[in-house]
Motif scaffolding. Structure first.
Motif, PDB file in Angstrom:
ATOM      1  N   LEU A   1     -17.558  -8.597  -5.487  1.00  0.00           N
ATOM      2  CA  LEU A   1     -17.646  -7.731  -4.311  1.00  0.00           C
ATOM      3  C   LEU A   1     -17.045  -6.353  -4.576  1.00  0.00           C
ATOM      4  O   LEU A   1     -17.594  -5.338  -4.134  1.00  0.00           O
TER       5      LEU A   1
ATOM      6  N   ILE B   1     -25.364 -12.882  -0.583  1.00  0.00           N
ATOM      7  CA  ILE B   1     -24.224 -13.752  -0.302  1.00  0.00           C
ATOM      8  C   ILE B   1     -24.711 -15.057   0.316  1.00  0.00           C
ATOM      9  O   ILE B   1     -25.420 -15.050   1.315  1.00  0.00           O
TER      10      ILE B   1
ATOM     11  N   VAL C   1     -22.199  -3.748   0.514  1.00  0.00           N
ATOM     12  CA  VAL C   1     -20.832  -3.927   0.973  1.00  0.00           C
ATOM     13  C   VAL C   1     -20.369  -2.595   1.539  1.00  0.00           C
ATOM     14  O   VAL C   1     -20.308  -1.595   0.835  1.00  0.00           O
TER      15      VAL C   1
ATOM     16  N   LEU D   1     -15.074  -8.992   5.316  1.00  0.00           N
ATOM     17  CA  LEU D   1     -15.957  -8.143   4.533  1.00  0.00           C
ATOM     18  C   LEU D   1     -17.074  -7.677   5.452  1.00  0.00           C
ATOM     19  O   LEU D   1     -17.540  -8.439   6.295  1.00  0.00           O
TER      20      LEU D   1
ATOM     21  N   VAL E   1     -20.865  -6.446   5.424  1.00  0.00           N
ATOM     22  CA  VAL E   1     -22.101  -6.315   4.642  1.00  0.00           C
ATOM     23  C   VAL E   1     -23.222  -6.006   5.609  1.00  0.00           C
ATOM     24  O   VAL E   1     -23.560  -6.828   6.452  1.00  0.00           O
TER      25      VAL E   1
ATOM     26  N   VAL F   1     -21.739 -15.275  -4.466  1.00  0.00           N
ATOM     27  CA  VAL F   1     -22.179 -13.898  -4.281  1.00  0.00           C
ATOM     28  C   VAL F   1     -22.746 -13.395  -5.605  1.00  0.00           C
ATOM     29  O   VAL F   1     -22.214 -13.681  -6.668  1.00  0.00           O
TER      30      VAL F   1
END
Length: 126
Positions: A66, A78, A97, A105, A107, A120
């Motif tokens: 990531l 992912i 990202v 996170l 995304v 991922v």
């Protein structure tokens, strides 16, 4: 006021509409059913797709991928650990990202907990 004589065509049209009975929505039912059936079949086809589990990654491996994707603006795919009501994995989340906060996170506008990630990958098809 001047009255124009009616042509044969005008007389036929006038006679047609004197006796015409509109069926209303009944005439559209066939169109609705075919469109509706198409959507139902498309949804059933999507539900039949089974996503296979990918290699389970450690939190360190996930964080490393990531960070690389975030710093180089790479697209990622992912796979979450979460399953649907039938026990099947859901479709991968695909996107860029956009940032981190705490253990979350972002995304493509979706908040994802890092602990919920199974795998991922960096998307090579840019």
């Amino acid at each position: 006021m001047v009255v124009m004589p009616m042509s044969d065509f005008d007389k036929k049209v006038e006679n047609f509409f004197k006796n015409y009975h509109d069926r209303g929505m009944k005439k559209w039912a066939g169109f609705f059913l075919s469109d509706h059936t198409l959507k139902i079949n498309k949804k059933k086809a999507q539900q039949k797709i089974v996503y296979l589990p990918k290699k389970r990654m450690s939190e360190e491996e996930i964080s490393e991928v990531l960070l690389k994707a975030f710093s180089n603006h790479y697209k990622v795919n992912i796979q979450l650990k979460e399953r649907d009501c039938n026990g099947n994995l859901k479709k991968d989340i695909s996107g860029f990202v956009e940032g981190y906060y705490e253990n979350k996170l972002i995304v493509s506008g979706k908040n994802i907990d890092i602990n919920d990630i199974n795998n991922v990958e960096v998307d090579n098809y840019l």
